[in-house]
Each structure stands twice: as structure tokens, then as C-alpha cells.
Design a protein around this motif. Structure first.
Motif, PDB file in Angstrom:
ATOM      1  N   LYS A 134       0.829  -1.221   0.000  1.00 16.82           N
ATOM      2  CA  LYS A 134       0.000   0.000   0.000  1.00 16.82           C
ATOM      3  C   LYS A 134       0.862   1.270   0.000  1.00 16.82           C
ATOM      4  CE  LYS A 134      -1.937  -1.221   3.939  1.00 16.82           C
ATOM      5  NZ  LYS A 134      -1.440  -2.557   4.312  1.00 16.82           N
TER       6      LYS A 134
ATOM      7  N   LEU B 180      -0.475   6.938  13.695  1.00 14.40           N
ATOM      8  CA  LEU B 180      -0.496   6.357  15.044  1.00 14.40           C
ATOM      9  C   LEU B 180       0.910   6.270  15.618  1.00 14.40           C
ATOM     10  CD1 LEU B 180      -3.156   3.547  14.470  1.00 14.40           C
ATOM     11  CD2 LEU B 180      -3.383   5.502  16.026  1.00 14.40           C
ATOM     12  N   ARG B 181       1.881   5.896  14.760  1.00 15.39           N
ATOM     13  CA  ARG B 181       3.262   5.810  15.251  1.00 15.39           C
ATOM     14  C   ARG B 181       3.785   7.201  15.635  1.00 15.39           C
ATOM     15  NH1 ARG B 181       3.188   1.226  11.834  1.00 15.39           N
ATOM     16  NH2 ARG B 181       3.292   2.523   9.987  1.00 15.39           N
TER      17      ARG B 181
ATOM     18  N   GLN C 116      -3.350  -5.688  17.133  1.00 13.68           N
ATOM     19  CA  GLN C 116      -4.772  -5.386  17.310  1.00 13.68           C
ATOM     20  C   GLN C 116      -5.087  -4.007  16.733  1.00 13.68           C
ATOM     21  OE1 GLN C 116      -6.878  -7.785  18.529  1.00 13.68           O
ATOM     22  NE2 GLN C 116      -5.022  -9.022  18.472  1.00 13.68           N
ATOM     23  N   ILE C 117      -6.323  -3.545  16.931  1.00 14.07           N
ATOM     24  CA  ILE C 117      -6.751  -2.303  16.296  1.00 14.07           C
ATOM     25  C   ILE C 117      -6.962  -1.215  17.354  1.00 14.07           C
ATOM     26  CG2 ILE C 117      -8.582  -1.253  14.919  1.00 14.07           C
ATOM     27  CD1 ILE C 117      -8.941  -4.070  13.625  1.00 14.07           C
ATOM     28  N   VAL C 118      -6.361  -0.086  17.105  1.00 18.54           N
ATOM     29  CA  VAL C 118      -6.458   1.054  18.027  1.00 18.54           C
ATOM     30  C   VAL C 118      -7.905   1.575  18.000  1.00 18.54           C
ATOM     31  CG1 VAL C 118      -5.649   3.438  18.368  1.00 18.54           C
ATOM     32  CG2 VAL C 118      -4.027   1.648  17.686  1.00 18.54           C
TER      33      VAL C 118
ATOM     34  N   THR D 169      -7.877   7.073  15.953  1.00 17.96           N
ATOM     35  CA  THR D 169      -7.401   7.069  14.563  1.00 17.96           C
ATOM     36  C   THR D 169      -8.170   8.083  13.714  1.00 17.96           C
ATOM     37  OG1 THR D 169      -7.106   4.711  14.932  1.00 17.96           O
ATOM     38  CG2 THR D 169      -6.758   5.499  12.699  1.00 17.96           C
TER      39      THR D 169
ATOM     40  N   GLY E 224      -4.449   2.056   4.937  1.00 19.69           N
ATOM     41  CA  GLY E 224      -4.483   1.193   6.133  1.00 19.69           C
ATOM     42  C   GLY E 224      -5.642   1.488   7.061  1.00 19.69           C
ATOM     43  N   PHE E 225      -6.646   2.118   6.560  1.00 20.69           N
ATOM     44  CA  PHE E 225      -7.847   2.450   7.325  1.00 20.69           C
ATOM     45  C   PHE E 225      -9.014   2.488   6.337  1.00 20.69           C
ATOM     46  CE2 PHE E 225     -11.119   5.245   8.774  1.00 20.69           C
ATOM     47  CZ  PHE E 225     -11.247   4.976  10.106  1.00 20.69           C
TER      48      PHE E 225
ATOM     49  N   ARG F 146      -9.951  -0.406   9.269  1.00 18.30           N
ATOM     50  CA  ARG F 146      -9.530  -1.777   9.548  1.00 18.30           C
ATOM     51  C   ARG F 146     -10.658  -2.622  10.086  1.00 18.30           C
ATOM     52  NH1 ARG F 146      -4.026  -0.634   9.029  1.00 18.30           N
ATOM     53  NH2 ARG F 146      -2.778  -2.502   9.300  1.00 18.30           N
TER      54      ARG F 146
ATOM     55  N   ARG G  37      11.349  -6.699   5.406  1.00 26.46           N
ATOM     56  CA  ARG G  37      11.254  -5.330   5.924  1.00 26.46           C
ATOM     57  C   ARG G  37      11.725  -5.269   7.380  1.00 26.46           C
ATOM     58  NH1 ARG G  37       5.460  -2.375   5.763  1.00 26.46           N
ATOM     59  NH2 ARG G  37       5.149  -3.312   7.800  1.00 26.46           N
TER      60      ARG G  37
ATOM     61  N   ARG H  23      10.368  -1.638  13.196  1.00 24.75           N
ATOM     62  CA  ARG H  23       8.986  -1.625  13.688  1.00 24.75           C
ATOM     63  C   ARG H  23       8.759  -2.721  14.716  1.00 24.75           C
ATOM     64  NH1 ARG H  23       4.551  -0.426   9.042  1.00 24.75           N
ATOM     65  NH2 ARG H  23       3.444  -1.910  10.376  1.00 24.75           N
TER      66      ARG H  23
ATOM     67  N   ARG I 217      -1.249 -10.135  13.132  1.00 29.53           N
ATOM     68  CA  ARG I 217      -1.778  -9.150  12.167  1.00 29.53           C
ATOM     69  C   ARG I 217      -2.534  -9.851  11.045  1.00 29.53           C
ATOM     70  NH1 ARG I 217       3.660  -6.243  10.864  1.00 29.53           N
ATOM     71  NH2 ARG I 217       2.491  -4.810   9.547  1.00 29.53           N
TER      72      ARG I 217
HETATM   73  N1  UDP Z   1      -3.436   0.423  13.181  1.00 34.61           N
HETATM   74  C1  UDP Z   1      -4.672   0.601  13.761  1.00 34.61           C
HETATM   75  N2  UDP Z   1      -5.634   1.292  13.089  1.00 34.61           N
HETATM   76  C2  UDP Z   1      -5.430   1.793  11.842  1.00 34.61           C
HETATM   77  C3  UDP Z   1      -4.164   1.607  11.238  1.00 34.61           C
HETATM   78  C4  UDP Z   1      -3.184   0.910  11.937  1.00 34.61           C
HETATM   79  O1  UDP Z   1      -4.914   0.158  14.877  1.00 34.61           O
HETATM   80  O2  UDP Z   1      -6.349   2.401  11.286  1.00 34.61           O
HETATM   81  C5  UDP Z   1      -2.384  -0.292  13.942  1.00 34.61           C
HETATM   82  C6  UDP Z   1      -2.574  -1.806  13.925  1.00 34.61           C
HETATM   83  O3  UDP Z   1      -2.137  -2.310  15.150  1.00 34.61           O
HETATM   84  C7  UDP Z   1      -1.663  -2.237  12.774  1.00 34.61           C
HETATM   85  C8  UDP Z   1      -0.488  -1.279  12.963  1.00 34.61           C
HETATM   86  O4  UDP Z   1      -1.103  -0.051  13.379  1.00 34.61           O
HETATM   87  O5  UDP Z   1      -1.295  -3.590  12.847  1.00 34.61           O
HETATM   88  C9  UDP Z   1       0.376  -1.054  11.740  1.00 34.61           C
HETATM   89  O6  UDP Z   1      -0.393  -0.512  10.704  1.00 34.61           O
HETATM   90  P1  UDP Z   1       0.231  -0.167   9.276  1.00 34.61           P
HETATM   91  O7  UDP Z   1      -0.908   0.244   8.399  1.00 34.61           O
HETATM   92  O8  UDP Z   1       1.375   0.738   9.420  1.00 34.61           O
HETATM   93  O9  UDP Z   1       0.810  -1.570   8.803  1.00 34.61           O
HETATM   94  P2  UDP Z   1       0.802  -2.178   7.366  1.00 34.61           P
HETATM   95  O10 UDP Z   1      -0.521  -2.863   7.257  1.00 34.61           O
HETATM   96  O11 UDP Z   1       0.976  -1.051   6.386  1.00 34.61           O
HETATM   97  O12 UDP Z   1       1.961  -3.116   7.365  1.00 34.61           O
END
Ligand code: UDP
Ligand code: MG
Length: 232
Positions: free
Chosen positions: A59, A81-82, A104-106, A111, A131-132, A134, A169, A175, A186
């Protein structure tokens, strides 16, 4: 890319908005109420593309290509989030770190507020939201309270391939979730909770296979995008 997030005021305003109402919903497990986040409206011509796919599907790489050629603003929910996790004084740092490590999901109030604040601060009108959502309820809430998405780009990728990419990666990403234990968690969350989002939006989903070179995937991505955003 999200340098404006180093402006604490922007973030404080975004997160302040979620306040007590959201917190009580989070912890009392009440049904999600409408318009509870109190977010300020975005310009009427705001267009959003949700960019979805399992972890490691590509992505971020493809979003960077789209930004170059189509003038979208790329907002990765995970990156936001990071950044929030690292922000001095954030009340959510530890919570976010633990959730990410566990795959897990925040809570979506966090978010969505971060995304909304980033959209406001950026000022653009075309956004790739990477990435949203989720989970189905995250998509519903975002579309109720921020803006409806115009299309969904879904990068389809077999688990073996994602595993290979994430392991690679992990050698350099630093990470907390690019390790085998987190990756397995995940994948499970993606299959059980995130994949149903693709079905929810089936009328506006464009599927692109990740099993090609980066350029090959990008050609398919452009074709998919241009169905909804014809180039002039
Ligand atoms: N995350 C979340 N909500 C979101 C996006 C990410 O909780 O809307 C959290 C979740 O724990 C996820 C982590 O952030 O596993 C990493 O997300 P990212 O999209 O960076 O990972 P990718 O899928 O791109 O490898
Ligand atoms: Mg990513």
C-alpha cells in the motif's frame, strides 16, 4: 510526509475533540452514536480513497507513486499512530504501542481524530487514506463523521508473499510489529476483522493484484484509479 504533525497544537485540537464522549463510549461499550466526535467539516470537494490490503501488500509503495502522478495527499493511519505514539505528552503513547505490537486495532476515535486533524492541517482535497478502515464500524464512523470515500483500492496479496516481504522489511524497519509473532497476529486480525471491509464496499472496490513487479502493480493501480478519477 506528515511533518505538520510535529505541530502539537494541530494534534491537540484533533485529539481534544474526542474528549469525554468518546472515552465513555470506548469504556462503557455503548453502541456507537452518530456525530459524537464533533469534528469540523472538511471542504465540500474533499475526495477520499481508502487504500486497503493485508500487511506488506504494498500500500505505502503504491501510494507514493500515486502522490507523484496524481497530486493526492497520502495519509497512512499506521504512520499517524506511530507519530502520535512518539509525541511528547500524548496520553495514548503506551496504549498505541501495546496495540500495535499485538497486531490489534487502536480505538477508532483516536485514529479518526488523527486522520481528520491531518486532513485539516494539510488543506488538500484528494486524500489516500492508507491502512484504514480496519473494521466495518471504523468505515461507517469515518463516512458518517468525516467524509464518504469515493473508491476503495484493494491490494490483493497471498499470505506467503506478505510474510516474505514483512520478514525482509523487519531486517531494517525497526517496527515493533515486523516480527513473526506480531505478523501472525496481524494476519489473523486482517482476515477476521479487516477483510470484511472489502465486502462492505464491494460496489466501489477496485482489486489490484500485488503479484507483479512494482511497476506492473502500478500500471494496474493507475487503471483502477482512473475509473473513478479520470485524468484530464
Ligand atoms: N493500526 C490501527 N488502526 C489503523 C491503522 C493501523 O490500529 O487504522 C495499527 C494496527 O495495530 C496495525 C499497525 O497499526 O497492525 C500497523 O499498521 P500499518 O498500516 O502501518 O501496517 P501495514 O498494514 O501497512 O503493514
Ligand atoms: Mg503501511
Amino acid at each position: 510526509m506528515t511533518a505538520f504533525f510535529r505541530k502539537p497544537a494541530v494534534l491537540a485540537a484533533g485529539l481534544g475533540a474526542i474528549g469525554l464522549a468518546a472515552a465513555s463510549q470506548l469504556y462503557q461499550k455503548e453502541p456507537i452514536k452518530k456525530n459524537t466526535l464533533g469534528l469540523s467539516p472538511l471542504p465540500k470537494d474533499t475526495s477520499v480513497v481508502f487504500v486497503l490490503g493485508g500487511p506488506g501488500a504494498g500500500k505505502g509503495t503504491q501510494c507514493a507513486n500515486i502522490v507523484k502522478d496524481y497530486g493526492f495527499v497520502h495519509l497512512s493511519a499506521g504512520d499517524l499512530l506511530r507519530e502520535e505514539r512518539q509525541r511528547k505528552g500524548s496520553p495514548y503513547g503506551e496504549l498505541i504501542n501495546n496495540i500495535i505490537k499485538e497486531g490489534q486495532i487502536v480505538p477508532m476515535e483516536i485514529t479518526i481524530s488523527l486522520l481528520h486533524a491531518a486532513m485539516k492541517a494539510n488543506g488538500g482535497t484528494r486524500f489516500l487514506i492508507d491502512g484504514f478502515p480496519r473494521a466495518i464500524d471504523q468505515g461507517e464512523k469515518f463516512e458518517d463523521e468525516v467524509v464518504k470515500s469515493k473508491m476503495v483500492l484493494y491490494f490483493e496479496c497471498p499470505e506467503e508473499e506478505m510474510l516474505k516481504r514483512l520478514t525482509k522489511r523487519g531486517e531494517t524497519s525497526g517496527r515493533v510489529d515486523d516480527n513473526i509473532e506480531s505478523i501472525i497476529k496481524r494476519f489473523k486480525v486482517f482476515k477476521e476483522t479487516s477483510y470484511p471491509v472489502i465486502e462492505l464496499y464491494k460496489d466501489k472496490v477496485e482489486k489490484v493484484s500485488c503479484m507483479n513487479t512494482v511497476d506492473g502493480v502500478y500500471n494496474d493501480t493507475k487503471r483502477a484509479l482512473e475509473k473513478h478519477f479520470p485524468s484530464k
